[in-house]
Design an enzyme around this catalytic site. Sequence first.
Site, PDB file in Angstrom:
ATOM      1  N   HIS A 103       0.881  -1.171   0.000  1.00 38.99           N
ATOM      2  CA  HIS A 103       0.000   0.000   0.000  1.00 38.99           C
ATOM      3  C   HIS A 103       0.917   1.221   0.000  1.00 38.99           C
ATOM      4  CE1 HIS A 103      -2.384  -2.977   2.338  1.00 38.99           C
ATOM      5  NE2 HIS A 103      -3.430  -2.431   1.768  1.00 38.99           N
ATOM      6  N   ASP A 106       2.264   1.953   3.351  1.00 33.58           N
ATOM      7  CA  ASP A 106       3.237   1.010   3.928  1.00 33.58           C
ATOM      8  C   ASP A 106       4.648   1.498   3.653  1.00 33.58           C
ATOM      9  OD1 ASP A 106       1.061  -0.704   4.322  1.00 33.58           O
ATOM     10  OD2 ASP A 106       1.487  -1.873   2.519  1.00 33.58           O
ATOM     11  N   GLU A 234     -10.624  -6.640  -4.866  1.00 36.54           N
ATOM     12  CA  GLU A 234     -10.499  -7.707  -3.870  1.00 36.54           C
ATOM     13  C   GLU A 234     -11.752  -7.750  -3.002  1.00 36.54           C
ATOM     14  OE1 GLU A 234      -6.743  -7.735  -1.778  1.00 36.54           O
ATOM     15  OE2 GLU A 234      -7.668  -8.671  -0.037  1.00 36.54           O
ATOM     16  N   GLU A 270      -9.044 -13.563  -1.885  1.00 37.50           N
ATOM     17  CA  GLU A 270      -8.311 -13.932  -0.672  1.00 37.50           C
ATOM     18  C   GLU A 270      -9.051 -15.066   0.043  1.00 37.50           C
ATOM     19  OE1 GLU A 270      -6.648 -10.782   1.660  1.00 37.50           O
ATOM     20  OE2 GLU A 270      -7.260 -11.748   3.520  1.00 37.50           O
ATOM     21  N   HIS A 273     -11.081 -14.102   3.123  1.00 37.60           N
ATOM     22  CA  HIS A 273     -12.279 -13.326   2.799  1.00 37.60           C
ATOM     23  C   HIS A 273     -13.387 -14.254   2.311  1.00 37.60           C
ATOM     24  CE1 HIS A 273      -9.747  -9.429   2.012  1.00 37.60           C
ATOM     25  NE2 HIS A 273      -9.495 -10.002   3.182  1.00 37.60           N
ATOM     26  N   ASP A 298      -4.833 -13.620  -2.958  1.00 38.38           N
ATOM     27  CA  ASP A 298      -4.183 -13.315  -1.684  1.00 38.38           C
ATOM     28  C   ASP A 298      -4.190 -14.618  -0.891  1.00 38.38           C
ATOM     29  OD1 ASP A 298      -3.510 -10.738  -2.204  1.00 38.38           O
ATOM     30  OD2 ASP A 298      -4.773  -9.827  -0.665  1.00 38.38           O
ATOM     31  N   ASP A 309     -10.690 -11.808  10.143  1.00 35.19           N
ATOM     32  CA  ASP A 309      -9.658 -12.027   9.134  1.00 35.19           C
ATOM     33  C   ASP A 309      -8.330 -12.299   9.854  1.00 35.19           C
ATOM     34  OD1 ASP A 309      -8.816 -12.083   6.517  1.00 35.19           O
ATOM     35  OD2 ASP A 309      -8.771  -9.912   6.245  1.00 35.19           O
ATOM     36  N   ASP A 311      -5.828 -13.967   8.857  1.00 36.68           N
ATOM     37  CA  ASP A 311      -4.698 -13.851   7.921  1.00 36.68           C
ATOM     38  C   ASP A 311      -3.524 -14.751   8.300  1.00 36.68           C
ATOM     39  OD1 ASP A 311      -5.954 -12.014   6.280  1.00 36.68           O
ATOM     40  OD2 ASP A 311      -5.090 -10.269   7.281  1.00 36.68           O
ATOM     41  N   ASP A 341      -0.805 -12.523   1.746  1.00 39.86           N
ATOM     42  CA  ASP A 341      -1.448 -11.513   2.588  1.00 39.86           C
ATOM     43  C   ASP A 341      -1.716 -12.200   3.936  1.00 39.86           C
ATOM     44  OD1 ASP A 341      -2.749  -9.415   3.647  1.00 39.86           O
ATOM     45  OD2 ASP A 341      -4.312  -9.252   2.125  1.00 39.86           O
TER      46      ASP A 341
HETATM   47  C1  XLS Z   1      -7.620  -6.785   4.112  1.00 40.19           C
HETATM   48  C2  XLS Z   1      -7.155  -6.941   2.735  1.00 40.19           C
HETATM   49  C3  XLS Z   1      -5.993  -6.068   2.359  1.00 40.19           C
HETATM   50  C4  XLS Z   1      -5.817  -6.033   0.864  1.00 40.19           C
HETATM   51  C5  XLS Z   1      -5.000  -4.886   0.362  1.00 40.19           C
HETATM   52  O1  XLS Z   1      -8.356  -7.590   4.649  1.00 40.19           O
HETATM   53  O2  XLS Z   1      -6.868  -8.282   2.524  1.00 40.19           O
HETATM   54  O3  XLS Z   1      -4.842  -6.491   3.007  1.00 40.19           O
HETATM   55  O4  XLS Z   1      -5.257  -7.221   0.398  1.00 40.19           O
HETATM   56  O5  XLS Z   1      -5.533  -3.673   0.714  1.00 40.19           O
HETATM   57 NI    NI Z   2      -5.865  -9.124   0.893  1.00 35.33          NI
HETATM   58 NI    NI Z   3      -7.684  -9.674   4.157  1.00 33.92          NI
END
Ligand code: XLS
Ligand code: NI
Ligand code: NI
Length: 439
Positions: A103, A106, A234, A270, A273, A298, A309, A311, A341
């Site tokens: 991003h 970042d 996304e 993702e 998600h 992702d 999430d 992750d 991700d």
């Molecule tokens: C958040 C998203 C984010 C996107 C990029 O849940 O996964 O990380 O991949 O903005």
């Molecule tokens: Ni993501």
């Molecule tokens: Ni995410």
Amino acid sequence: MLNRYFPSVEKEIPFEGKDSKNTLSFKYYNKNEVVGNKTMSEHLRFAVAYWHSFMGSGVDIFGAPSLKREWHKAGDPIQRAKDTMDAAFEFITKLGVDYYCFHDRDIAPEGETYSETCKNLETLVEYAKKLQKETGVKLLWGTANLFGHPMYAQGAGTSPNSHVMAHAAAQVKHAIDATYELGGENYVFWGGREGYESLLNTDMKREQEQMARFLHMAVDYKNKIGFKGQFLIEPKPAEPMKHQYDTDSAATLYFLKEYDLIDHFKLNLEANHATLAGHTFEHELTVASAAGKLGSVDANRGDLLLGWDTDQFPTDLYSTTFAMMIILNQNGLGSGGLNFDAKVRRTSIDPVDLFHAHIGGMDAFARGLLIAKKIIDDRALSSFIDERYSSFNSGIGADIMSGKAGLEDLDNWIEKEGLPVVSSARQEMLENIVNSYIQ
Ligand code: XLS
Ligand code: NI
Ligand code: NI
């Protein structure tokens, strides 16, 4: 090779095969191994996510930063951003991955004013350009953080305040510029705050129209500057908003069609998600792939017992196998890739844990690739599926699908032929076949 933040890993992580006991080696991912018509690295196109792996500190709503991150120590924000970028490129090079994703916020810190923020981004883009050149690492995609700043709390593209929407658009312009400048192969839109908390204060139709306008402006700008990267959306159902408009693949595809954006976008899907939306990862991939819109992934996983999430790094072989079957069946992800991700747990405090996490994810996908390839080559499932639908290849099935037969013809036909004979769907047999390949 850069060597400052990860001294315990002296050289690139080697492939040592599945019997190796070295925890800092790949057991399955052998980047130059040819699988079918491509090498593993060409199939998998792994990317490291800058935000989780280099900006993450282990902070959560109950606790302070827990991770040891030397690159976060400098007092001056620009120096800290440069140190962080050095750490990222050192890590990516030692891991032996070709791509990263970021991003805007970042890689470069927010300044006091808008123009200072833009200048910071330019400074760090220049720095990234230099590091990309030195290491050969490439940018899979860039994106704009349109969810962190308090001004975006009520949405960015869908904000009820036009000044906020204008700011978000201006920010996207700079993030596209940065991505273009760095040779990014895609650009992602994740609408973290593009949704609502309460319908009592929300005009949903208007917000969707605003979002469409926002994306059209981005398409116009992309065309104007000649950026050839793929635009990706996304989907995510919720978090941070209660309800996000790009809930899942199906909802996002409908939105893109409704607002005449479908030709300009593909989806970045993702795993976590998908499960939050009440789908499997493979369901989301299949919906997108069937529409010719599966652009990138992702790669992560959630925890089925937790409703957010999380992750986590992907380790589930069923999930990676099913994903790779879908990806292989559509001949790859094109300019997309598998972006981790994912974040290490806040208890995995050492920098070396970033290696363990990525090695695990890469091996899980490499294994998924090998298993999926074999299932496809052996036609272990597809021969059954082909047979299952074969009554549409000729006779009445072909007449129905070509439009030759209508309701009255079918009424006459059934009158003559009588009741159908139905075959078993054999679900358990097929599950056993999959298990026989996962070993
Ligand atoms: C958040 C998203 C984010 C996107 C990029 O849940 O996964 O990380 O991949 O903005
Ligand atoms: Ni993501
Ligand atoms: Ni995410």
